[in-house]
Design a protein around this motif. Structure first.
Motif, PDB file in Angstrom:
ATOM      1  N   CYS A  91       0.813  -1.217   0.000  1.00 59.28           N
ATOM      2  CA  CYS A  91       0.000   0.000   0.000  1.00 59.28           C
ATOM      3  C   CYS A  91       0.847   1.268   0.000  1.00 59.28           C
ATOM      4  O   CYS A  91       0.374   2.341  -0.384  1.00 59.28           O
ATOM      5  CB  CYS A  91      -0.923   0.020   1.220  1.00 59.28           C
ATOM      6  N   GLN A  92       2.083   1.157   0.435  1.00 56.78           N
ATOM      7  CA  GLN A  92       2.935   2.344   0.551  1.00 56.78           C
ATOM      8  C   GLN A  92       3.705   2.651  -0.731  1.00 56.78           C
ATOM      9  O   GLN A  92       4.366   3.685  -0.821  1.00 56.78           O
ATOM     10  CB  GLN A  92       3.905   2.150   1.718  1.00 56.78           C
ATOM     11  N   TYR A  94       2.929   3.753  -3.817  1.00 55.69           N
ATOM     12  CA  TYR A  94       1.918   4.370  -4.682  1.00 55.69           C
ATOM     13  C   TYR A  94       2.368   4.414  -6.135  1.00 55.69           C
ATOM     14  O   TYR A  94       3.518   4.724  -6.441  1.00 55.69           O
ATOM     15  CB  TYR A  94       1.624   5.798  -4.205  1.00 55.69           C
ATOM     16  N   ALA A 206      -7.811   1.341   2.640  1.00 57.19           N
ATOM     17  CA  ALA A 206      -6.630   1.915   3.286  1.00 57.19           C
ATOM     18  C   ALA A 206      -7.049   3.201   3.998  1.00 57.19           C
ATOM     19  O   ALA A 206      -7.758   4.032   3.429  1.00 57.19           O
ATOM     20  CB  ALA A 206      -5.548   2.202   2.250  1.00 57.19           C
ATOM     21  N   TYR A 209      -2.900   7.483   5.029  1.00 51.88           N
ATOM     22  CA  TYR A 209      -2.030   7.802   3.904  1.00 51.88           C
ATOM     23  C   TYR A 209      -2.032   9.319   3.717  1.00 51.88           C
ATOM     24  O   TYR A 209      -2.956  10.009   4.159  1.00 51.88           O
ATOM     25  CB  TYR A 209      -2.483   7.080   2.633  1.00 51.88           C
ATOM     26  N   ILE A 218      -3.062   3.827  -4.558  1.00 50.63           N
ATOM     27  CA  ILE A 218      -2.876   2.728  -3.600  1.00 50.63           C
ATOM     28  C   ILE A 218      -3.346   1.419  -4.223  1.00 50.63           C
ATOM     29  O   ILE A 218      -2.703   0.370  -4.081  1.00 50.63           O
ATOM     30  CB  ILE A 218      -3.637   3.026  -2.294  1.00 50.63           C
ATOM     31  N   GLU A 313      -2.511  -1.927   9.576  1.00 47.41           N
ATOM     32  CA  GLU A 313      -2.218  -0.622  10.159  1.00 47.41           C
ATOM     33  C   GLU A 313      -1.738  -0.750  11.604  1.00 47.41           C
ATOM     34  O   GLU A 313      -0.775  -0.092  12.017  1.00 47.41           O
ATOM     35  CB  GLU A 313      -3.454   0.280  10.092  1.00 47.41           C
TER      36      GLU A 313
END
Length: 460
Positions: A91-92, A94, A206, A209, A218, A313
């Motif tokens: 997810c990080q 992008y 998500a 962010y 994402i 998370e």
């Protein structure tokens, strides 16, 4: 290139996991769709279900695409146990979107007075529901000030041929986008996207962010390639190329109408709503469009992906300062977000309390955190309950946080300010001294017993 459509997902399931795809060719009523999902759950099964004939309607309905950890893990090409970590890591990263010129959902265009949502086989989920509900509709809109868009689920009550009730109760970005538009005296242009790949579903959930990042970026990160989108026609909004149906319109300003009750993820009827109204001005759809529906209530289809995202998370937060944390589980069968179980190798007293505070600070929906040792199976609630009842000293190990922010849909939260008391439970053994020795049966013993039973013709 990955097939980013719902149909691409269905083909993958049929090819790689045929036992997890069920086609129902018998005619069903739209009130039968969600109860069918729960019947499978009661039998311990979580297949994707396609209803090919819904009485009184043309087109099929597909549901339960996100109720199975094995299938979600298969989408990311990882093992089920690695799903939260893979989700967190990807997810990080992008990725910019790819805007394509055309999309299959442009095959049929219905506008203005011709729009009639009653022609769609929208399910009636529970008897308590005020009306049929679109539950798999991803609303897409842009920040009126920055132009950055977002996408996410919001329940949509069928109120008229071109009118949907909507609740923005999560009070996240969409709620604030609408408030900005309303403060400026304008409606919020928006589109509702129906029929998406589960990876889109995952990416849309998500929560933490940077404000300038698009949800589509994402989602692309989870796919491992740019997410392909096409322009709708409303306020330059973009919808996924692989969608089945796109409803274009606006969320009205200064208009509130009664919305609900609705069968929410807590397992209760929810009468709480922001009471917004979405007016549909254009429908674009595939010629043979499938209506995607999420089973409401406490179904895994409704809850599981939010569990995975919250596991990721919370795990990400805890591991920054507590390297002894090995795993986090947010069970779907306890209304998902409301309970988090943390597994750790405790090396000093106070560490579980640190984990409790960090977890509650990361996810405001969470109202209870239980911390257990590494010998406890956090995916087995019976094992967790055993740890709580045999390792917790109530006077020392149960902590209360009064007046904390809770979820608006939590029936125990204050009806005015939505606060409640949260609890943290340290169910770990005392550090630095011997504790009662746990009983266990070795894998060799289990294997031997299984052989004996098999020889005796007994199957467990």
């Amino acid at each position: 290139m990955v097939d980013q459509s719902l149909r691409g997902f269905l083909e993958m399931v049929e090819r790689n996991h045929p036992e997890e795809l069920v086609r129902i060719r018998e005619p069903v009523g739209r009130e039968d769709i969600t109860p069918t999902v729960f019947e499978f759950e009661r039998a311990g099964r979580y297949p994707v279900i396609i209803f090919e004939r819904v009485e009184g309607f043309e087109g099929s309905v597909v549901t339960n695409i996100a109720g199975n950890r094995k299938l979600l893990a298969s989408c990311l090409e990882v093992e089920p146990g690695d799903l939260p970590t893979a989700y967190k890591d990807r997810c990080q990263n992008y990725l910019p979107v790819e805007v394509v010129e055309d999309a299959p959902w442009r095959e049929v265009v219905i506008e203005e007075d011709e729009v009639d949502l009653y022609n769609l086989p929208i399910p009636f989920h529970f008897p308590v529901d005020a009306a049929p509900y679109i539950t798999a509709g991803q609303i897409v809109a842009r920040d009126p000030e920055t132009g950055v868009d977002t996408t996410g689920f919001h329940r949509l009550q069928l109120k008229g041929r071109n009118r949907l009730g909507v609740s923005l109760h999560s009070r996240r970005r969409m709620y604030h986008f609408h408030k900005k538009a309303e403060d400026a005296g304008e409606p919020l242009p928006a589109a509702v996207v129906i029929g998406i790949h589960p990876v889109h579903y995952m990416g849309s959930m998500a929560y933490h962010y940077p404000p300038g990042v698009r949800k589509y970026e994402i989602i692309g990160a989870l796919f491992g390639e740019p997410y392909r989108v096409a322009r709708c026609g409303t306020a330059d909004l973009e919808a996924p190329e692989g969608a089945e149906i796109v409803l274009e319109g606006e969320i009205l300003n200064e208009v509130r109408e009664e919305e609900g009750p609705f069968s929410e993820f807590t397992g209760y009827a929810s009468y709480r709503s922001t009471q917004n109204v979405f007016v549909v001005k254009r429908v674009q759809m595939r010629r043979d469009a499938m209506l995607h529906s999420v089973a409401s209530g406490m179904s895994a289809d409704h809850i599981l992906i939010s569990c995975v995202s919250r596991e990721a998370e919370i795990l990400n937060t805890l591991r920054r300062n507590l390297p002894g944390v090995s795993a986090v589980h947010v069970p779907s069968n306890t209304a998902g977000a409301l309970l988090a179980i943390v597994q750790m190798n405790k090396t000093a007293e106070g560490q579980p309390q640190q984990a409790i505070m960090a977890a509650l600070g990361t996810e405001f929906y969470c109202k209870c955190v239980v911390v257990v040792d590494e010998d406890v199976d956090i995916f087995n609630l019976s094992d967790v309950a055993w740890a709580v009842i045999t390792r917790t000293r109530a006077d020392k190990d149960i902590n209360f946080i009064h007046g904390a922010m809770g979820a608006i849909l939590d029936p125990t939260s204050d009806p005015v300010d939505h606060t409640l008391t949260k609890v943290g439970i340290d169910a770990t053994k005392p550090a630095g001294r011997d504790f009662a020795e746990r009983l266990y049966i070795t894998d060799d013993q289990r294997e031997r017993v299984r052989g004996i039973l098999e020889s005796a013709g007994i199957r467990l």
